[in-house]
Design an enzyme around this catalytic site. Sequence first.
Site, PDB file in Angstrom:
ATOM      1  N   ASN A  42       3.658   6.663  -7.339  1.00  0.00           N
ATOM      2  CA  ASN A  42       4.748   7.160  -8.178  1.00  0.00           C
ATOM      3  C   ASN A  42       5.536   5.949  -8.675  1.00  0.00           C
ATOM      4  OD1 ASN A  42       4.684  10.271  -7.669  1.00  0.00           O
ATOM      5  ND2 ASN A  42       4.434   9.330  -5.653  1.00  0.00           N
TER       6      ASN A  42
ATOM      7  N   ALA B 256      -0.879 -15.151  -1.952  1.00  0.00           N
ATOM      8  CA  ALA B 256      -1.876 -16.164  -1.597  1.00  0.00           C
ATOM      9  C   ALA B 256      -2.099 -16.230  -0.089  1.00  0.00           C
ATOM     10  CB  ALA B 256      -1.435 -17.528  -2.126  1.00  0.00           C
TER      11      ALA B 256
ATOM     12  N   LYS C 108      -2.397  10.388 -12.747  1.00  0.00           N
ATOM     13  CA  LYS C 108      -3.485  10.576 -11.769  1.00  0.00           C
ATOM     14  C   LYS C 108      -4.836  10.117 -12.311  1.00  0.00           C
ATOM     15  CE  LYS C 108      -0.371  12.539  -9.226  1.00  0.00           C
ATOM     16  NZ  LYS C 108       0.737  12.589 -10.215  1.00  0.00           N
TER      17      LYS C 108
ATOM     18  N   CYS D 240      -2.237 -20.606  -8.454  1.00  0.00           N
ATOM     19  CA  CYS D 240      -3.106 -21.154  -7.411  1.00  0.00           C
ATOM     20  C   CYS D 240      -4.272 -20.231  -7.088  1.00  0.00           C
ATOM     21  CB  CYS D 240      -2.299 -21.466  -6.157  1.00  0.00           C
ATOM     22  SG  CYS D 240      -1.529 -20.043  -5.353  1.00  0.00           S
TER      23      CYS D 240
END
Length: 639
Positions: A332, A76, A501, A54
């Site tokens: 993490n 949504a 990172k 959707c």
Amino acid sequence: MQENAKFNTILGYAPGHVPVYSSHYPSADEAEFASRRDFRSYIDGVFMGYKWQCVEFARRWLYLNHGCTFDNIPMAYDIFHLRSLRSLKDHMLLPLRSFRNGARRPPEPGCMLIWEEGGEFEETGHVAIVTEVFADRVRIVEQNVSHQVWAEGQQYSRELRARTEADGSYHIDCTYPDAAVLGWVIQTDDDTYAEIFYDIPAGLLNLQGGCADAAPWVSAKPSAELKPEERAYIACMGDYTLTHHAADKERYIRMSEAAMKELRHASNEMHAMFMQATDHVLENDALLERFGFPRVLWPRLRSSWDNRRNHMITGRLDFALCGRGIKIYEYNADSASCYMECGQVQGQWSAMHGVEEGWDPGSHLHEALVHAWKKSGMGGVLHIMQDNDLEETYHALYMKSAMEEAGIACKVIRGLADLAWNDAGEVVDRDGMRIRHVWKTWAWETALDQLRAECDEEQQQPQLPGVSARLKYARPRLVDVLLRREVQVFEPLWTLVPSNKAILPVLWELFTDHPRLLDAQFSLTGDLRRKGYVAKPVVGRCGANISMVARGDQLIGETSGQFDDREQIYQEFFELPQVNDHYVQVSGFIVDGRFAGACIRADRSPIITGGSDLFALRIVPDADLQAGQAMSGSLNRAG
């Protein structure tokens, strides 16, 4: 009832000649849609979403008709809380206003109609585009509800009954008895009758210290009544405590309910953004090179993302939360730590110490984990692999309890000494059982370090493990288990990407100036020097090899570690708030793609490491937090 049209069939055309597709996933052609990558929808290089959901249709309709789109949202129903659309032509922000079902401003053609979470739209909510508005009904276009081809000449998916009350309020009925229309979202700067979303007062985002009575407090349960993970935790920590420091044994942290709502939304939003960034990286060789993964692993990473995108059980987002806002430090996504502390210990600690105010934000974490493992479709025996370490033991046993409650048979492997090869070159446990499914406390990077070491030794590209490893190595290595094609590992291999990172500069490039992100770059820029920065190795863990530099090149703190030879990224300096002489970081746990709990990491140093303590977190009513702030201010003035 009309037969469902095959997946990818055009059901009809919405205004603007925008096609609406069948999302009947069971009928998708496996040859045409062989991997998850084939389900991604792009127009002009702009990601619309996944075929044919959707949200994908709403984005595509807006883009094709108005040249604009909305930011990534986790569900949504979150569209109802958006404040703007973004024009793809000039990047201008176009104001959005939300009107709750029953508002005195009715919907209008082209607006988005939003359903609340629950029932037919469990967990996600729903969005459609309104095409026509009448006094007694509205017509909408949508995807991922019905899969039938429209009648000749029809330009809408469904009609919904509506009514206008004497006071001018407009109400839309939902056709599903267990679902509800939340409201409509209109691109307008006129906020008459609109929902007013107030910004949270800065004071409610500040964390506050609390202290339990030192004595008396309820002792831990008798040893015979303790669960295995509780016995392991006490063996590691010495008691049902969250800190190693005697002076901090009775301390906890208070967070307002408003801040908790903000943290929940931020966690869901950041997870969705990290997933979009992961997809972007895996489509771009130049970016993937920045992550430092052995090239031999690249096809496997992409295959993992394509085929196991929904197999991630859980991950942990680390935030700074204070009156200046909520900022994400990192994700993490390949970590087993702090789950028991969040889901069990902080609640038990509060009960033992008589802390009755507020509520425990980890109280539903275990339940969420059980639900996620049930959805995983895991069959056969799941081997839990851990190092022979007290902390890893309680992490493993806590997760094992959720797995077994989900009906999954488990076996624990401590270290690698009990692993062996069978005659077929497969890895087996001490009982000769083939290892086919694994959950691990080891980080994926530990296995990659073995690949890198092999590369250094042989001066060539390392080889992924196969039957030949049995001939070369007397005992299986970690890499021989985790990187075998026939072994299904949790968390999936692709979680290496959001955990690295190097994803942080990618996020900043994709979502520049997003209020929850910190400026992050692959090289140290003049702007970062002026702001202050934190240098992080791309594959660092547990706060190792971090340098924290404030404005004027003032070194705030740094840590040592084993990652000093790795490439670095540079992230804008945003200092953690301090509570009772501790720097405190908030961790939000994602389970099955949604926020599931929170806990606190704390340290007297501004850098949180693997050795940092935890404090129990309690969520208190806003008024109680404000009263505490007023009391603190009064005491300060009196002093």
